[in-house]
Design a protein around this motif. Structure first.
Motif, mmCIF file in Angstrom:
data_model
loop_
_atom_site.group_PDB
_atom_site.id
_atom_site.type_symbol
_atom_site.label_atom_id
_atom_site.label_comp_id
_atom_site.label_asym_id
_atom_site.label_seq_id
_atom_site.Cartn_x
_atom_site.Cartn_y
_atom_site.Cartn_z
ATOM 1 N N VAL A 109 100.515 -57.523 71.544
ATOM 2 C CA VAL A 109 100.856 -56.607 70.458
ATOM 3 C C VAL A 109 99.583 -56.407 69.640
ATOM 4 O O VAL A 109 98.978 -57.387 69.201
ATOM 5 C CB VAL A 109 101.963 -57.207 69.564
ATOM 6 C CG1 VAL A 109 102.297 -56.272 68.419
ATOM 7 C CG2 VAL A 109 103.190 -57.526 70.384
ATOM 8 N N CYS A 110 99.173 -55.142 69.443
ATOM 9 C CA CYS A 110 97.895 -54.891 68.770
ATOM 10 C C CYS A 110 98.096 -54.303 67.376
ATOM 11 O O CYS A 110 99.004 -53.502 67.151
ATOM 12 C CB CYS A 110 97.035 -53.941 69.601
ATOM 13 S SG CYS A 110 96.705 -54.600 71.246
ATOM 14 N N PHE A 111 97.201 -54.690 66.473
ATOM 15 C CA PHE A 111 97.263 -54.259 65.066
ATOM 16 C C PHE A 111 97.215 -52.735 64.958
ATOM 17 O O PHE A 111 97.930 -52.129 64.196
ATOM 18 C CB PHE A 111 96.115 -54.892 64.286
ATOM 19 C CG PHE A 111 96.028 -54.447 62.852
ATOM 20 C CD1 PHE A 111 97.038 -54.785 61.959
ATOM 21 C CD2 PHE A 111 94.946 -53.708 62.403
ATOM 22 C CE1 PHE A 111 96.970 -54.384 60.625
ATOM 23 C CE2 PHE A 111 94.868 -53.303 61.076
ATOM 24 C CZ PHE A 111 95.883 -53.637 60.192
ATOM 25 N N HIS A 112 96.334 -52.109 65.714
ATOM 26 C CA HIS A 112 96.325 -50.648 65.752
ATOM 27 C C HIS A 112 95.818 -50.157 67.104
ATOM 28 O O HIS A 112 95.427 -50.953 67.967
ATOM 29 C CB HIS A 112 95.555 -50.019 64.580
ATOM 30 C CG HIS A 112 94.132 -50.455 64.421
ATOM 31 N ND1 HIS A 112 93.252 -50.514 65.450
ATOM 32 C CD2 HIS A 112 93.451 -50.855 63.306
ATOM 33 C CE1 HIS A 112 92.073 -50.912 64.997
ATOM 34 N NE2 HIS A 112 92.172 -51.138 63.689
ATOM 35 N N ASP A 113 95.820 -48.842 67.293
ATOM 36 C CA ASP A 113 95.541 -48.268 68.607
ATOM 37 C C ASP A 113 94.110 -48.495 69.082
ATOM 38 O O ASP A 113 93.858 -48.595 70.277
ATOM 39 C CB ASP A 113 95.843 -46.761 68.594
ATOM 40 C CG ASP A 113 97.332 -46.494 68.592
ATOM 41 O OD1 ASP A 113 98.106 -47.440 68.834
ATOM 42 O OD2 ASP A 113 97.720 -45.342 68.334
ATOM 43 N N GLU A 114 93.171 -48.527 68.133
ATOM 44 C CA GLU A 114 91.783 -48.737 68.568
ATOM 45 C C GLU A 114 91.625 -50.113 69.197
ATOM 46 O O GLU A 114 90.959 -50.273 70.228
ATOM 47 C CB GLU A 114 90.832 -48.558 67.397
ATOM 48 C CG GLU A 114 90.754 -47.120 66.958
ATOM 49 C CD GLU A 114 90.619 -46.995 65.458
ATOM 50 O OE1 GLU A 114 89.527 -47.271 64.952
ATOM 51 O OE2 GLU A 114 91.600 -46.640 64.797
ATOM 52 N N ILE A 115 92.280 -51.093 68.585
ATOM 53 C CA ILE A 115 92.255 -52.436 69.172
ATOM 54 C C ILE A 115 92.973 -52.420 70.523
ATOM 55 O O ILE A 115 92.510 -53.027 71.497
ATOM 56 C CB ILE A 115 92.890 -53.458 68.197
ATOM 57 C CG1 ILE A 115 91.952 -53.678 67.017
ATOM 58 C CG2 ILE A 115 93.196 -54.764 68.919
ATOM 59 C CD1 ILE A 115 92.454 -54.672 66.000
ATOM 60 N N ALA A 116 94.094 -51.689 70.573
ATOM 61 C CA ALA A 116 94.838 -51.602 71.849
ATOM 62 C C ALA A 116 93.936 -51.030 72.948
ATOM 63 O O ALA A 116 93.966 -51.471 74.096
ATOM 64 C CB ALA A 116 96.074 -50.733 71.666
ATOM 65 N N LEU A 117 93.121 -50.075 72.563
ATOM 66 C CA LEU A 117 92.216 -49.458 73.533
ATOM 67 C C LEU A 117 91.138 -50.447 73.988
ATOM 68 O O LEU A 117 90.794 -50.515 75.174
ATOM 69 C CB LEU A 117 91.571 -48.218 72.899
ATOM 70 C CG LEU A 117 90.997 -47.214 73.875
ATOM 71 C CD1 LEU A 117 92.100 -46.643 74.764
ATOM 72 C CD2 LEU A 117 90.302 -46.081 73.124
ATOM 73 N N HIS A 118 90.625 -51.226 73.045
ATOM 74 C CA HIS A 118 89.647 -52.253 73.400
ATOM 75 C C HIS A 118 90.269 -53.283 74.351
ATOM 76 O O HIS A 118 89.659 -53.687 75.345
ATOM 77 C CB HIS A 118 89.132 -52.964 72.137
ATOM 78 C CG HIS A 118 88.277 -52.090 71.263
ATOM 79 N ND1 HIS A 118 88.369 -52.074 69.892
ATOM 80 C CD2 HIS A 118 87.328 -51.187 71.578
ATOM 81 C CE1 HIS A 118 87.500 -51.203 69.403
ATOM 82 N NE2 HIS A 118 86.856 -50.650 70.403
ATOM 83 N N VAL A 119 91.500 -53.670 74.013
ATOM 84 C CA VAL A 119 92.208 -54.644 74.849
ATOM 85 C C VAL A 119 92.438 -54.053 76.246
ATOM 86 O O VAL A 119 92.210 -54.713 77.261
ATOM 87 C CB VAL A 119 93.554 -55.043 74.196
ATOM 88 C CG1 VAL A 119 94.406 -55.845 75.168
ATOM 89 C CG2 VAL A 119 93.310 -55.829 72.919
ATOM 90 N N PHE A 120 92.871 -52.788 76.263
ATOM 91 C CA PHE A 120 93.119 -52.095 77.534
ATOM 92 C C PHE A 120 91.866 -52.123 78.412
ATOM 93 O O PHE A 120 91.910 -52.451 79.601
ATOM 94 C CB PHE A 120 93.538 -50.651 77.240
ATOM 95 C CG PHE A 120 93.627 -49.775 78.450
ATOM 96 C CD1 PHE A 120 94.766 -49.781 79.251
ATOM 97 C CD2 PHE A 120 92.572 -48.932 78.804
ATOM 98 C CE1 PHE A 120 94.855 -48.960 80.361
ATOM 99 C CE2 PHE A 120 92.655 -48.121 79.916
ATOM 100 C CZ PHE A 120 93.795 -48.132 80.700
ATOM 101 N N ARG A 121 90.733 -51.823 77.796
ATOM 102 C CA ARG A 121 89.471 -51.782 78.543
ATOM 103 C C ARG A 121 89.073 -53.177 79.041
ATOM 104 O O ARG A 121 88.668 -53.349 80.194
ATOM 105 C CB ARG A 121 88.380 -51.187 77.645
ATOM 106 C CG ARG A 121 87.002 -51.189 78.217
ATOM 107 C CD ARG A 121 86.896 -50.267 79.461
ATOM 108 N NE ARG A 121 85.650 -50.539 80.132
ATOM 109 C CZ ARG A 121 84.482 -49.973 79.812
ATOM 110 N NH1 ARG A 121 84.440 -49.072 78.846
ATOM 111 N NH2 ARG A 121 83.380 -50.285 80.453
#
Length: 346
Positions: free
Chosen positions: A257-269
């Motif tokens: 679960v990510c704090f916001h989408d930019e972090i989600a994108l970093h995690v995704f990468r």
DNA sequence: AGACAGCCAAGGGTCAGCTG
DNA sequence: CAGCTGACCCTTGGCTGTCT
């Protein structure tokens, strides 16, 4: 030249008096035309507008503010616009303000709080919308000496000292975690803003990490907080490398679960670089539902805030406060929705 | 009576000119 | 030279007068 008249560039500006002389009316009539007041004949109105146009006359807002006490400027305190979430928020706020003839003055939260307070004193702006200042709101409120200054907060927090729009992520976040639990995920972690050494600091920030913690404890699961160091630039590959290091050292949770989408994108990468499959091996959800979330493969799940509605409400509250300073405190809660896409579908 | 338009004062900051 | 005074910047709200 009059006794105190100077050879000043300001004197070259076309004033309401110049327009009045050229149109053969008084300054009062020009003022009425410019403000769109009644009691001006269509013929006079047309003539004043035509002459003003020919002379390139524009209303002197400083002089108008001198009389009305209103500057027509709304200060918006925000994070820097290289954060897509805030760029989107500002876009919607600007649409609201512009539709009413107001101008937006952006102030950034990395300024000193005293400087922010100084910039928004009542003589400088008509009101303030605070959309940033995460974690520093209470301090800002303490330093604000001019409490008559209309001020509305857009925040995940609630206040007893000011008008606010509260964005309550709890229901959507709970839904996302429940989805992961139902899908049989054993190790669900939260990725937020903080450092790897002191991840629990992020629990003091606001509702999202604590909602995660509460849900995990309720389900009898272990809380795992992963911190993304905020001092690393948002576009730096170092953020992705730090996440990869974490996953290689500690293994990878099967729900994130990510704090916001930019972090989600970093995690995704980081996950795709390490060869993890989403959602088969790791279920992933972000927050804010920025436009790019649905264009990634697999499309990333996120929690969507109705930005237009939030901004319209904030502006409505501020207008009401400007019109009636003694109005009881106004508050509203907006509940964002979980957008379930492939990254959350087991 | 209602529509239209003019007069006057006021608002805060700046700065030239005057006074001691 | 320092300190003070008041004109000036421009616009507008409130009031008043004129005209149809």
């Amino acid at each position: 030249m009059r006794p105190h008249q100077k050879e000043d560039s300001r004197l070259k500006n076309v004033t309401i008096v110049d327009v009045a002389e050229a149109a053969g009316v008084t300054a009062m009539t020009v003022s009425r035309v410019m403000k769109g007041y009644k009691h001006v004949s269509p013929k006079t109105r047309e003539k004043v507008l035509r002459v003003a146009g020919e002379m390139n006359y524009t209303v002197n807002m400083t002089a108008r503010a001198l009389v009305t006490g209103q500057t027509g400027i709304i200060a918006v305190i925000t994070e820097h616009l290289n954060h897509p979430y805030f760029a989107n928020l500002i876009h919607h706020l600007e649409l609201q303000l512009a539709s009413q003839g107001y101008v937006m003055r952006l102030l950034y939260t990395d300024e000193e709080l005293d400087s922010l307070v100084h910039s928004t004193k009542s003589s400088a702006v008509d009101g303030i919308i605070v959309a940033g200042l995460h974690g520093r709101v209470q301090e800002y409120l303490r330093r604000r000496t001019d409490e008559s200054q209309p001020c509305v907060f857009i925040s995940p927090e609630s206040f007893s000292e000011a008008d606010y729009i509260r964005i309550d992520f709890r229901p959507a976040l709970t839904e996302a975690i429940q989805l992961m639990i139902t899908a049989g995920r054993k190790r669900i972690a939260y990725v937020g803003i903080g450092t790897l050494d002191f991840p629990h600091q992020m629990l003091h920030w606001e509702g999202r990490p604590s909602t995660y913690r509460d849900e995990m404890e309720k389900a009898g699961r272990r809380v795992e907080l992963i911190g993304v160091n905020p001092s690393i630039e948002i576009d730096s590959p170092a953020r992705i490398e730090a996440l990869k290091d974490y996953f290689q050292t500690n293994g990878c949770p099967d729900g994130l679960v990510c704090f916001h989408d930019e972090i989600a994108l970093h995690v995704f990468r980081a996950l795709t670089d390490l060869g993890y499959r989403i959602p088969d091996e790791v279920m992933l959800v972000g927050c804010d539902d920025l436009p790019f979330m649905k264009f990634i493969e697999p499309p990333l799940s996120s929690i969507a805030e109705p930005m237009a509605e939030i901004c319209a409400l904030a502006w409505k509250f501020l207008q009401m406060r400007i019109a009636a300073p003694d109005l009881p405190l106004q508050c509203a809660t907006i509940t964002p929705q979980l957008m379930v896409r492939k990254s959350l579908l087991a």
